[in-house]
Motif scaffolding. Structure first.
Motif, PDB file in Angstrom:
ATOM      1  N   MET A   1       0.841  -1.182   0.000  1.00 55.70           N
ATOM      2  CA  MET A   1       0.000   0.000   0.000  1.00 55.70           C
ATOM      3  C   MET A   1       0.883   1.241   0.000  1.00 55.70           C
ATOM      4  N   SER A   2       0.299   2.304  -0.449  1.00 51.73           N
ATOM      5  CA  SER A   2       1.043   3.536  -0.595  1.00 51.73           C
ATOM      6  C   SER A   2       0.876   4.459   0.597  1.00 51.73           C
ATOM      7  N   ASN A   3       1.732   5.439   0.633  1.00 50.61           N
ATOM      8  CA  ASN A   3       1.651   6.534   1.571  1.00 50.61           C
ATOM      9  C   ASN A   3       0.480   7.411   1.121  1.00 50.61           C
ATOM     10  N   ILE A   4      -0.556   7.503   1.934  1.00 56.29           N
ATOM     11  CA  ILE A   4      -1.747   8.254   1.559  1.00 56.29           C
ATOM     12  C   ILE A   4      -1.415   9.709   1.307  1.00 56.29           C
ATOM     13  N   GLN A   5      -0.527  10.275   2.120  1.00 58.60           N
ATOM     14  CA  GLN A   5      -0.164  11.683   1.940  1.00 58.60           C
ATOM     15  C   GLN A   5       0.483  11.895   0.578  1.00 58.60           C
ATOM     16  N   ALA A  34       0.988   4.182 -16.061  1.00 60.38           N
ATOM     17  CA  ALA A  34       1.966   4.004 -14.974  1.00 60.38           C
ATOM     18  C   ALA A  34       1.838   5.144 -13.972  1.00 60.38           C
ATOM     19  N   TYR A  35       1.712   6.374 -14.475  1.00 55.29           N
ATOM     20  CA  TYR A  35       1.562   7.501 -13.558  1.00 55.29           C
ATOM     21  C   TYR A  35       0.233   7.415 -12.798  1.00 55.29           C
ATOM     22  N   SER A  36      -0.821   7.043 -13.496  1.00 57.29           N
ATOM     23  CA  SER A  36      -2.134   6.909 -12.868  1.00 57.29           C
ATOM     24  C   SER A  36      -2.078   5.934 -11.693  1.00 57.29           C
ATOM     25  N   ASN A  37      -1.291   4.884 -11.829  1.00 56.63           N
ATOM     26  CA  ASN A  37      -1.155   3.902 -10.745  1.00 56.63           C
ATOM     27  C   ASN A  37      -0.592   4.528  -9.475  1.00 56.63           C
ATOM     28  N   TYR A  38       0.233   5.566  -9.611  1.00 63.13           N
ATOM     29  CA  TYR A  38       0.770   6.247  -8.429  1.00 63.13           C
ATOM     30  C   TYR A  38      -0.311   7.076  -7.743  1.00 63.13           C
ATOM     31  N   GLU A  39      -1.166   7.720  -8.530  1.00 55.93           N
ATOM     32  CA  GLU A  39      -2.220   8.545  -7.954  1.00 55.93           C
ATOM     33  C   GLU A  39      -3.360   7.719  -7.368  1.00 55.93           C
ATOM     34  N   THR A  40      -3.491   6.488  -7.803  1.00 53.95           N
ATOM     35  CA  THR A  40      -4.552   5.620  -7.271  1.00 53.95           C
ATOM     36  C   THR A  40      -4.011   4.641  -6.235  1.00 53.95           C
ATOM     37  N   SER A  41      -2.762   4.784  -5.890  1.00 55.39           N
ATOM     38  CA  SER A  41      -2.049   3.975  -4.892  1.00 55.39           C
ATOM     39  C   SER A  41      -1.950   2.502  -5.262  1.00 55.39           C
ATOM     40  N   LYS A  42      -2.054   2.188  -6.550  1.00 59.07           N
ATOM     41  CA  LYS A  42      -1.833   0.810  -6.984  1.00 59.07           C
ATOM     42  C   LYS A  42      -0.351   0.474  -6.983  1.00 59.07           C
ATOM     43  N   ARG A  43       0.480   1.499  -7.147  1.00 54.11           N
ATOM     44  CA  ARG A  43       1.937   1.339  -7.114  1.00 54.11           C
ATOM     45  C   ARG A  43       2.529   2.548  -6.403  1.00 54.11           C
ATOM     46  N   THR A  44       3.758   2.376  -5.925  1.00 54.36           N
ATOM     47  CA  THR A  44       4.480   3.464  -5.275  1.00 54.36           C
ATOM     48  C   THR A  44       5.692   3.827  -6.123  1.00 54.36           C
ATOM     49  N   ALA A  91       4.250  -6.847   4.876  1.00 48.52           N
ATOM     50  CA  ALA A  91       5.158  -5.803   5.349  1.00 48.52           C
ATOM     51  C   ALA A  91       4.975  -4.495   4.587  1.00 48.52           C
ATOM     52  N   ASP A  92       3.822  -4.333   3.910  1.00 48.48           N
ATOM     53  CA  ASP A  92       3.507  -3.078   3.231  1.00 48.48           C
ATOM     54  C   ASP A  92       3.148  -2.024   4.269  1.00 48.48           C
ATOM     55  N   MET A  93       3.626  -0.799   4.044  1.00 52.24           N
ATOM     56  CA  MET A  93       3.289   0.317   4.915  1.00 52.24           C
ATOM     57  C   MET A  93       1.989   0.938   4.434  1.00 52.24           C
ATOM     58  N   PHE A  94       1.180   1.398   5.365  1.00 50.47           N
ATOM     59  CA  PHE A  94      -0.006   2.161   5.027  1.00 50.47           C
ATOM     60  C   PHE A  94      -0.188   3.208   6.112  1.00 50.47           C
ATOM     61  N   TYR A  95      -1.028   4.177   5.846  1.00 52.20           N
ATOM     62  CA  TYR A  95      -1.185   5.304   6.753  1.00 52.20           C
ATOM     63  C   TYR A  95      -2.658   5.500   7.065  1.00 52.20           C
TER      64      TYR A  95
END
Length: 124
Positions: A1-5, A34-44, A91-95
């Motif tokens: 999971m991605s950093n929500i911030q 690929a960029y969209s995946n960062y904004e939707t938290s599918k990838r970091t 071990a994924d980080m989430f916020y």
């Protein structure tokens, strides 16, 4: 999971600067998807990409990753309202927001029957 911030900041900064996902993808040498995946938290994004993004927006990595940035692109001085957590299996980080932390604490204290009702309400 991605950093929500980070996810919120990527979207807010892109819109505040008037970029489309397509245009930003071209600047970063990646596809729009690929960029969209960062904004939707599918990838970091990896560190190199985060550095490029901070350079594009002329902000520090700390500001990009940790500090809230408004929809107008204004960097707020305090740290984000999130508490870090880790998914044990991956071990994924989430916020989590303070409300989410309080919900989890209350959920853990409730009896089994209430948990069943909550699970049904959340459509699990």
């Amino acid at each position: 999971m991605s950093n929500i911030q980070l996810v919120e900041n990527l979207c807010n900064l892109r819109k505040a600067k008037g970029y489309t996902q397509e245009a930003l993808g071209r600047k970063l040498n990646i596809s729009r998807q690929a960029y969209s995946n960062y904004e939707t938290s599918k990838r970091t994004p990896d560190l190199d990409l985060l550095i490029k993004l901070s350079q594009i927006y002329n902000i520090t990595l700390d500001q990009l990753v940790n500090q809230p940035i408004s929809a107008k692109g204004i960097i707020l001085e305090q740290k984000g309202p999130y508490t870090p957590g880790m998914e044990i299996e991956t071990a994924d980080m989430f916020y989590l927001t303070a409300d989410e932390v309080n919900f989890i604490k209350r959920y853990r204290r409730t009896d089994h029957e209430c948990k069943i009702i909550i699970d049904k309400l959340l459509d699990r």
